[in-house]
Motif scaffolding. Structure first.
Motif, PDB file in Angstrom:
ATOM      1  N   ILE A  41       0.867  -1.252  -0.023  1.00 18.57           N
ATOM      2  CA  ILE A  41       0.079   0.079  -0.015  1.00 18.57           C
ATOM      3  C   ILE A  41       1.029   1.216   0.046  1.00 18.57           C
ATOM      4  CG2 ILE A  41      -1.950   1.234   1.260  1.00 18.57           C
ATOM      5  CD1 ILE A  41      -2.778  -1.484   2.385  1.00 18.57           C
ATOM      6  N   ALA A  42       2.211   1.305   0.388  1.00 13.34           N
ATOM      7  CA  ALA A  42       2.930   2.387   0.575  1.00 13.34           C
ATOM      8  C   ALA A  42       3.303   2.965  -0.752  1.00 13.34           C
ATOM      9  CB  ALA A  42       4.143   2.076   1.336  1.00 13.34           C
ATOM     10  N   PHE A  43       3.198   2.086  -1.825  1.00 19.33           N
ATOM     11  CA  PHE A  43       3.560   2.269  -3.083  1.00 19.33           C
ATOM     12  C   PHE A  43       2.329   2.421  -4.110  1.00 19.33           C
ATOM     13  CE2 PHE A  43       6.828  -0.410  -1.165  1.00 19.33           C
ATOM     14  CZ  PHE A  43       7.987   0.424  -1.279  1.00 19.33           C
ATOM     15  N   LYS A  44       1.151   2.586  -3.505  1.00 13.35           N
ATOM     16  CA  LYS A  44      -0.180   2.966  -4.401  1.00 13.35           C
ATOM     17  C   LYS A  44      -0.852   3.915  -3.530  1.00 13.35           C
ATOM     18  CE  LYS A  44      -0.844  -1.945  -6.054  1.00 13.35           C
ATOM     19  NZ  LYS A  44      -2.006  -2.716  -6.454  1.00 13.35           N
ATOM     20  N   GLN A  45      -1.780   4.464  -4.573  1.00 15.58           N
ATOM     21  CA  GLN A  45      -2.718   5.443  -4.197  1.00 15.58           C
ATOM     22  C   GLN A  45      -4.046   4.685  -3.707  1.00 15.58           C
ATOM     23  OE1 GLN A  45      -3.812   8.119  -7.304  1.00 15.58           O
ATOM     24  NE2 GLN A  45      -4.539   9.752  -5.906  1.00 15.58           N
ATOM     25  N   TYR A  46      -4.042   4.371  -2.570  1.00 11.33           N
ATOM     26  CA  TYR A  46      -4.904   3.251  -1.803  1.00 11.33           C
ATOM     27  C   TYR A  46      -6.598   3.895  -2.263  1.00 11.33           C
ATOM     28  CZ  TYR A  46      -7.326   0.179   1.069  1.00 11.33           C
ATOM     29  OH  TYR A  46      -8.184  -0.967   1.585  1.00 11.33           O
ATOM     30  N   GLY A  64       4.433   4.429  -7.119  1.00  8.96           N
ATOM     31  CA  GLY A  64       5.750   4.395  -6.745  1.00  8.96           C
ATOM     32  C   GLY A  64       6.245   5.102  -5.558  1.00  8.96           C
ATOM     33  N   LEU A  65       7.039   6.035  -5.456  1.00 10.31           N
ATOM     34  CA  LEU A  65       7.707   6.487  -4.251  1.00 10.31           C
ATOM     35  C   LEU A  65       6.866   7.752  -3.910  1.00 10.31           C
ATOM     36  CD1 LEU A  65      11.669   5.873  -4.728  1.00 10.31           C
ATOM     37  CD2 LEU A  65       9.894   4.639  -3.423  1.00 10.31           C
ATOM     38  N   LYS A  69       7.633  10.775  -0.995  1.00 17.52           N
ATOM     39  CA  LYS A  69       7.875  12.133  -1.479  1.00 17.52           C
ATOM     40  C   LYS A  69       6.884  13.070  -0.685  1.00 17.52           C
ATOM     41  CE  LYS A  69       8.248  15.158  -5.456  1.00 17.52           C
ATOM     42  NZ  LYS A  69       8.229  15.078  -6.962  1.00 17.52           N
ATOM     43  N   PHE A  70       5.321  12.639  -0.621  1.00 15.72           N
ATOM     44  CA  PHE A  70       4.604  13.392  -0.166  1.00 15.72           C
ATOM     45  C   PHE A  70       4.974  13.743   1.463  1.00 15.72           C
ATOM     46  CE2 PHE A  70       0.714  13.867   2.099  1.00 15.72           C
ATOM     47  CZ  PHE A  70       0.179  15.179   1.715  1.00 15.72           C
ATOM     48  N   LEU A  71       5.485  12.499   1.954  1.00 13.01           N
ATOM     49  CA  LEU A  71       5.618  12.668   3.437  1.00 13.01           C
ATOM     50  C   LEU A  71       6.816  13.500   3.922  1.00 13.01           C
ATOM     51  CD1 LEU A  71       5.198  11.069   6.349  1.00 13.01           C
ATOM     52  CD2 LEU A  71       6.580   9.449   5.713  1.00 13.01           C
ATOM     53  N   PHE A  72       7.820  13.567   2.988  1.00 10.27           N
ATOM     54  CA  PHE A  72       8.861  14.276   3.453  1.00 10.27           C
ATOM     55  C   PHE A  72       9.248  15.410   2.564  1.00 10.27           C
ATOM     56  CE2 PHE A  72       9.974   9.844   4.383  1.00 10.27           C
ATOM     57  CZ  PHE A  72      10.128  10.028   6.000  1.00 10.27           C
ATOM     58  N   SER A  73       8.159  16.068   1.783  1.00 14.66           N
ATOM     59  CA  SER A  73       8.505  16.967   1.087  1.00 14.66           C
ATOM     60  C   SER A  73       7.916  18.444   1.926  1.00 14.66           C
ATOM     61  CB  SER A  73       7.661  17.084  -0.384  1.00 14.66           C
ATOM     62  OG  SER A  73       6.209  16.986  -0.071  1.00 14.66           O
ATOM     63  N   ALA A 283       4.826   5.928   5.972  1.00 11.76           N
ATOM     64  CA  ALA A 283       5.638   6.199   7.062  1.00 11.76           C
ATOM     65  C   ALA A 283       5.995   5.058   7.943  1.00 11.76           C
ATOM     66  CB  ALA A 283       4.594   7.410   7.765  1.00 11.76           C
ATOM     67  N   GLY A 284       5.152   4.282   8.203  1.00 11.53           N
ATOM     68  CA  GLY A 284       5.066   3.137   8.893  1.00 11.53           C
ATOM     69  C   GLY A 284       6.558   2.087   8.358  1.00 11.53           C
ATOM     70  N   LEU A 285       6.355   2.050   7.039  1.00 11.90           N
ATOM     71  CA  LEU A 285       7.493   1.407   6.323  1.00 11.90           C
ATOM     72  C   LEU A 285       8.887   2.235   6.319  1.00 11.90           C
ATOM     73  CD1 LEU A 285       8.342  -1.057   4.483  1.00 11.90           C
ATOM     74  CD2 LEU A 285       7.913   0.288   2.656  1.00 11.90           C
ATOM     75  N   TYR A 286       8.833   3.498   6.501  1.00 12.39           N
ATOM     76  CA  TYR A 286      10.121   4.011   6.412  1.00 12.39           C
ATOM     77  C   TYR A 286      10.504   3.735   7.944  1.00 12.39           C
ATOM     78  CZ  TYR A 286      12.599   8.297   8.199  1.00 12.39           C
ATOM     79  OH  TYR A 286      13.354   9.353   8.631  1.00 12.39           O
ATOM     80  N   GLN A 287       9.708   3.703   9.070  1.00 11.49           N
ATOM     81  CA  GLN A 287      10.024   3.657  10.598  1.00 11.49           C
ATOM     82  C   GLN A 287      10.506   2.115  10.870  1.00 11.49           C
ATOM     83  OE1 GLN A 287       6.156   4.858  12.137  1.00 11.49           O
ATOM     84  NE2 GLN A 287       7.134   6.235  13.338  1.00 11.49           N
ATOM     85  N   SER A 288       9.933   1.349  10.007  1.00 14.44           N
ATOM     86  CA  SER A 288      10.231  -0.092  10.301  1.00 14.44           C
ATOM     87  C   SER A 288      11.573  -0.350   9.497  1.00 14.44           C
ATOM     88  CB  SER A 288       9.367  -0.784   9.489  1.00 14.44           C
ATOM     89  OG  SER A 288       8.089  -0.991  10.192  1.00 14.44           O
TER      90      SER A 288
END
Length: 312
Positions: A41-46, A64-65, A69-73, A283-288
């Motif tokens: 789901i992290a790579f999809k527009q759910y 994709g990413l 990008k939205f999380l850290f922009s 965000a969860g995948l990034y933290q993990s």
């Protein structure tokens, strides 16, 4: 064939232990490993589908990413990462020092009933929810009815609008966290101290060792493996923040966001306002991933210095 036969023989001999481990194994399987499939789901527009959750994943558009990008922009990316990291570093270091120190102090109390009373009193805050703790803090910091604002005028200090002034909140957050968690953490170390062979202390006393020398040369070395393991596990969650602490205690005050907003609360607010599950999963995948990397790196460093104290 001999290996297969040996395997089944070992299983038969260990069947009681395997049955004892079965509930925990199933728990990790259903609640830790199977949900990993949702990382896609992290790579999809759910987007929700009327055909169910899995259909929603399959039918959602690949981006994709873009979620990362939205999380850290945003301008808040640096703030939430900094807050999450620095708070957890302080929690780990201060929590370790206070937990071990408190466990040693409790172990030295000769009156067992008094020791149990102290231990119970320090253990109780751990069972309180952050909602209740938030109201406790509010009873001290309320502008008009807070206890502190009634005491400050006695010392010639004007009442402070605590929930509108971010200056004091890094210290408040740390103190509240330690108050709630140190009592529970100290129990683990206290149990380890109680398991140390008493003859070691008796031999040290015969040799004329002071109490501090006994703690330094016996207690600390015996606690070192446990301290190392628990610290490594804590490092694995260094990019995770205690959601209740950072949302309930500051009462979600927007003025305090620069010092109380962390990755978890940022994702929650973003999910509540935009409904972007993809960004939340990213965000969860990034933290993990960061947590896994830190655990592996820390464990590698520990193995270089003391192989016996490493996790693996």
């Amino acid at each position: 064939m001999n290996r297969i036969g040996t395997f089944f023989k070992d299983v038969k001999q260990s069947r009681v232990l395997l049955l004892m481990a079965l509930p925990a194994t199933l728990w990790f399987l259903f609640f830790s490993y199977l949900p990993m499939a949702g990382m896609v789901i992290a790579f999809k527009q759910y987007r929700y589908s009327r055909d169910g959750f899995w259909a929603s994943i399959v039918e959602s558009k690949w981006v994709g990413l873009q979620n990362f990008k939205f999380l850290f922009s945003t301008n808040d990316a640096y703030i939430i990462t900094r807050n999450t990291l620095l708070y957890n570093i302080v929690f780990i270091i201060a929590g370790l020092v206070l937990s071990v120190g408190l466990a040693i102090v409790l172990s030295e109390i000769t009156n067992k009933k008094l020791a149990k009373l102290y231990q119970t009193g320090m253990f109780m805050p751990y069972f309180l929810s952050w909602v209740i703790v938030g109201y406790f803090v509010f009873s001290f910091l309320s502008v008009d009815k807070g206890m502190l604002n009634h005491i400050l005028p006695w010392f010639g200090v004007d009442p402070i609008r605590w929930y509108n002034d971010k200056t004091y909140w890094p210290l408040i957050i740390v103190l509240v966290y330690l108050w709630k968690s140190v009592g529970y953490s100290s129990v683990v170390y206290l149990a380890a101290i109680m398991g140390i062979d008493k003859s070691l202390y008796e031999a040290a006393m015969i040799d004329g060792a002071s109490k501090w020398q006994q703690i330094r040369n016996i207690t600390f070395p015996m606690l070192k493996p446990l301290m190392t393991i628990l610290t490594l596990l804590a490092i694995g969650r260094i990019f995770y923040a205690d959601f209740g602490l950072f949302l309930q205690v500051p009462r979600d005050s927007g003025t305090l966001y620069p010092v109380t907003n962390v990755i978890d609360t940022y994702v929650y607010r973003g999910l509540k306002s935009t409904g972007e599950i993809g960004m939340s999963t990213a965000a969860g995948l990034y933290q993990s991933v960061i947590g896994f990397t830190l655990v592996m790196t820390s464990n590698y460093v520990v193995r270089k210095f003391d192989k016996d104290n490493a996790l693996f």
